[in-house]
Design an enzyme around this catalytic site. Structure first.
Site, PDB file in Angstrom:
ATOM      1  N   ARG A 161     -47.081  79.677 -25.661  1.00 15.64           N
ATOM      2  CA  ARG A 161     -47.686  80.807 -24.952  1.00 15.64           C
ATOM      3  C   ARG A 161     -47.070  82.094 -25.477  1.00 15.64           C
ATOM      4  O   ARG A 161     -45.927  82.096 -25.963  1.00 15.64           O
ATOM      5  CB  ARG A 161     -47.406  80.693 -23.443  1.00 15.64           C
TER       6      ARG A 161
ATOM      7  N   HIS B 170     -55.787  82.685 -30.209  1.00 22.45           N
ATOM      8  CA  HIS B 170     -55.613  81.640 -29.187  1.00 22.45           C
ATOM      9  C   HIS B 170     -56.697  80.562 -29.318  1.00 22.45           C
ATOM     10  O   HIS B 170     -57.393  80.256 -28.355  1.00 22.45           O
ATOM     11  CB  HIS B 170     -55.614  82.254 -27.771  1.00 22.45           C
TER      12      HIS B 170
HETATM   13  N1  LIG Z   1     -52.302  77.599 -28.206  1.00 24.73           N
HETATM   14  C1  LIG Z   1     -53.127  76.784 -27.597  1.00 24.73           C
HETATM   15  O1  LIG Z   1     -54.323  76.774 -27.868  1.00 24.73           O
HETATM   16  C2  LIG Z   1     -52.579  75.810 -26.589  1.00 24.73           C
HETATM   17  C3  LIG Z   1     -53.414  74.765 -26.171  1.00 24.73           C
HETATM   18  C4  LIG Z   1     -52.911  73.824 -25.284  1.00 24.73           C
HETATM   19  C5  LIG Z   1     -51.603  73.916 -24.817  1.00 24.73           C
HETATM   20  N2  LIG Z   1     -50.812  74.952 -25.235  1.00 24.73           N
HETATM   21  C6  LIG Z   1     -49.417  75.048 -24.746  1.00 24.73           C
HETATM   22  O2  LIG Z   1     -48.704  73.880 -25.097  1.00 24.73           O
HETATM   23  C7  LIG Z   1     -47.826  73.558 -24.018  1.00 24.73           C
HETATM   24  C8  LIG Z   1     -47.310  72.144 -24.134  1.00 24.73           C
HETATM   25  O3  LIG Z   1     -48.312  71.216 -23.779  1.00 24.73           O
HETATM   26  P1  LIG Z   1     -47.986  69.651 -23.575  1.00 24.73           P
HETATM   27  O4  LIG Z   1     -49.215  69.031 -23.062  1.00 24.73           O
HETATM   28  O5  LIG Z   1     -47.356  69.078 -24.794  1.00 24.73           O
HETATM   29  O6  LIG Z   1     -46.866  69.749 -22.417  1.00 24.73           O
HETATM   30  P2  LIG Z   1     -45.948  68.582 -21.826  1.00 24.73           P
HETATM   31  O7  LIG Z   1     -46.550  67.253 -22.130  1.00 24.73           O
HETATM   32  O8  LIG Z   1     -45.670  68.948 -20.418  1.00 24.73           O
HETATM   33  O9  LIG Z   1     -44.601  68.679 -22.684  1.00 24.73           O
HETATM   34  C9  LIG Z   1     -43.699  69.716 -22.536  1.00 24.73           C
HETATM   35  C10 LIG Z   1     -42.461  69.461 -23.396  1.00 24.73           C
HETATM   36  O10 LIG Z   1     -41.619  70.619 -23.334  1.00 24.73           O
HETATM   37  C11 LIG Z   1     -40.306  70.208 -22.957  1.00 24.73           C
HETATM   38  N3  LIG Z   1     -39.650  71.238 -22.150  1.00 24.73           N
HETATM   39  C12 LIG Z   1     -40.064  71.799 -20.985  1.00 24.73           C
HETATM   40  N4  LIG Z   1     -39.152  72.677 -20.527  1.00 24.73           N
HETATM   41  C13 LIG Z   1     -38.134  72.645 -21.419  1.00 24.73           C
HETATM   42  C14 LIG Z   1     -36.886  73.316 -21.499  1.00 24.73           C
HETATM   43  N5  LIG Z   1     -36.488  74.196 -20.555  1.00 24.73           N
HETATM   44  N6  LIG Z   1     -36.082  73.052 -22.555  1.00 24.73           N
HETATM   45  C15 LIG Z   1     -36.447  72.167 -23.500  1.00 24.73           C
HETATM   46  N7  LIG Z   1     -37.631  71.494 -23.490  1.00 24.73           N
HETATM   47  C16 LIG Z   1     -38.448  71.734 -22.459  1.00 24.73           C
HETATM   48  C17 LIG Z   1     -40.521  68.962 -22.117  1.00 24.73           C
HETATM   49  O11 LIG Z   1     -39.300  68.243 -22.069  1.00 24.73           O
HETATM   50  P3  LIG Z   1     -39.204  66.790 -21.356  1.00 24.73           P
HETATM   51  O12 LIG Z   1     -39.850  65.841 -22.359  1.00 24.73           O
HETATM   52  O13 LIG Z   1     -37.759  66.550 -21.217  1.00 24.73           O
HETATM   53  O14 LIG Z   1     -39.963  66.884 -20.069  1.00 24.73           O
HETATM   54  C18 LIG Z   1     -41.627  68.268 -22.910  1.00 24.73           C
HETATM   55  O15 LIG Z   1     -41.102  67.567 -23.999  1.00 24.73           O
HETATM   56  C19 LIG Z   1     -48.679  73.879 -22.799  1.00 24.73           C
HETATM   57  O16 LIG Z   1     -47.881  74.084 -21.650  1.00 24.73           O
HETATM   58  C20 LIG Z   1     -49.371  75.149 -23.229  1.00 24.73           C
HETATM   59  O17 LIG Z   1     -48.593  76.277 -22.872  1.00 24.73           O
HETATM   60  C21 LIG Z   1     -51.282  75.888 -26.107  1.00 24.73           C
END
Ligand SMILES: NC(=O)c1ccc[n+]([C@@H]2O[C@H](COP(=O)([O-])OP(=O)(O)OC[C@H]3O[C@@H](n4cnc5c(N)ncnc54)[C@H](OP(=O)(O)O)[C@@H]3O)[C@@H](O)[C@H]2O)c1
Length: 308
Positions: free
Chosen positions: A223, A271
């Protein structure tokens, strides 16, 4: 059993038809045709207003149409309402494509070649073997793990960083803020795929950039709030960061005249690294509704205390 939909109308028509076919006991209403507010058990939305949430006394589940929930004011969602984010295989696939595109662009010096071409210069760059290029993925969730799998085929030296410890075959795994410096110190190309939370806001900052090897590449597909934009500009200026590929910004659309537009070492995309697919997103919603009705755990249930 009534669901209220408040998002893109075109996608709503597709989801309505899909749910009517596969879950005929569910009534699908499209905002603003709420009908009796007390009927609504499920709300599908991007950014539901506090007024809307307060008007639905029997709401059980709030489904985000996106993969993140940082855009929502979670504190305004009543405690008893479960929040479910979107886990869509098409979104995951297009994110993996984007990460591969951006990593390869930085790995193979594409920005230098574009610049040389514009200047009419024939300027061959050295070729670094993929096994010698250290890629670091911040966030080992649904999207981070898929990106790692897509990058594996090239033979990159892969590492990942998450909140809790992970073991991933062939990947050097780091966890927690105590290991951030070690993770960054071995990362030539950094990819941010973290959710935006209180803990991760501003994580791509001056301090982080100085812990990277000099001239490292930075890719932000998390983000806009992860990146401290002036810190990136100064890191590019002093060479601690060599180039950046950015898909997300503090303010979207990026303001006219923003220095990123014309920066020779920054590639921006609007985005669109990935997007919830109309059909696949509907199937993901259908799958979760079925799981919920069967009393099974849903995919993407948000842990409110963690903010993701
Ligand atoms: N640019 C775009 O078009 C687009 C599209 C979709 C999503 N996104 C972004 O991508 C993000 C990730 O999506 P996802 O589905 O992969 O999320 P997810 O499955 O919830 O995975 C989040 C990961 O981040 C880690 N994390 C969270 N807080 C942390 C911290 N304080 N320190 C270190 N690691 C941390 C988590 O650790 P744990 O494994 O230990 O829980 C997990 O490995 C979304 O939240 C969104 O903001 C962007």
């Amino acid at each position: 059993l009534v669901l209220l939909y408040k998002s893109e109308p075109e996608r709503g028509r597709i989801w309505r038809a899909l749910l009517a076919e596969h879950l005929p006991q569910l009534e699908f209403r499209t905002w603003p045709d709420v009908g009796q507010p007390e009927d609504i058990r499920y709300l599908v939305a991007w950014e539901p207003s506090a007024e809307l949430l307060e008007s639905l006394p029997n709401l059980e589940l709030l489904f985000s149409v996106g993969a993140g929930i940082d855009h929502m004011d979670v504190a305004r969602v009543p405690d008893q309402v479960g929040i479910v984010r979107m886990i869509d295989p098409a979104l995951t696939q297009s994110m993996s494509e984007y990460v591969v595109m951006a990593v390869l662009a930085l790995h193979r010096n594409l920005l230098d070649y574009i610049d040389a071409q514009r200047r009419g210069r024939w300027a061959p760059q050295g070729i670094v073997a993929a096994r010698e290029r250290r890629i670091g993925i911040m966030g080992l969730g649904n999207l981070g793990l898929a990106a790692i799998d897509a990058l594996r085929q090239f033979g990159f030296d892969l590492a990942g960083w998450s909140r809790t410890p992970r073991t991933i075959d062939g990947v050097d795994c780091f966890a927690g803020s105590g290991s951030l410096a070690a993770f960054l110190g071995r990362t030539d190309i950094l990819v941010c795929l973290l959710p935006l939370t209180e803990k991760t806001r501003g994580i791509l900052c001056r301090r982080t950039f100085t812990m990277l090897p000099s001239g490292a590449g930075v890719i932000n597909v998390g983000r806009g709030g992860h990146l401290v934009e002036p810190d990136l500009l100064s890191a590019l200026e002093d060479g601690s960061v060599g180039a950046a590929v950015l898909d997300v910004f503090e303010e979207e659309p990026l303001a006219a005249g923003h220095p990123f537009w014309s920066h020779p070492r920054i590639v921006i995309t609007p985005h669109r690294a990935s997007h919830t697919g109309a059909m696949t997103g509907g199937q993901a919603l259908l799958g979760n509704l079925r799981r919920h009705l069967a009393g099974e755990p849903m995919h993407g249930l948000v842990r409110r205390e963690l903010g993701y």
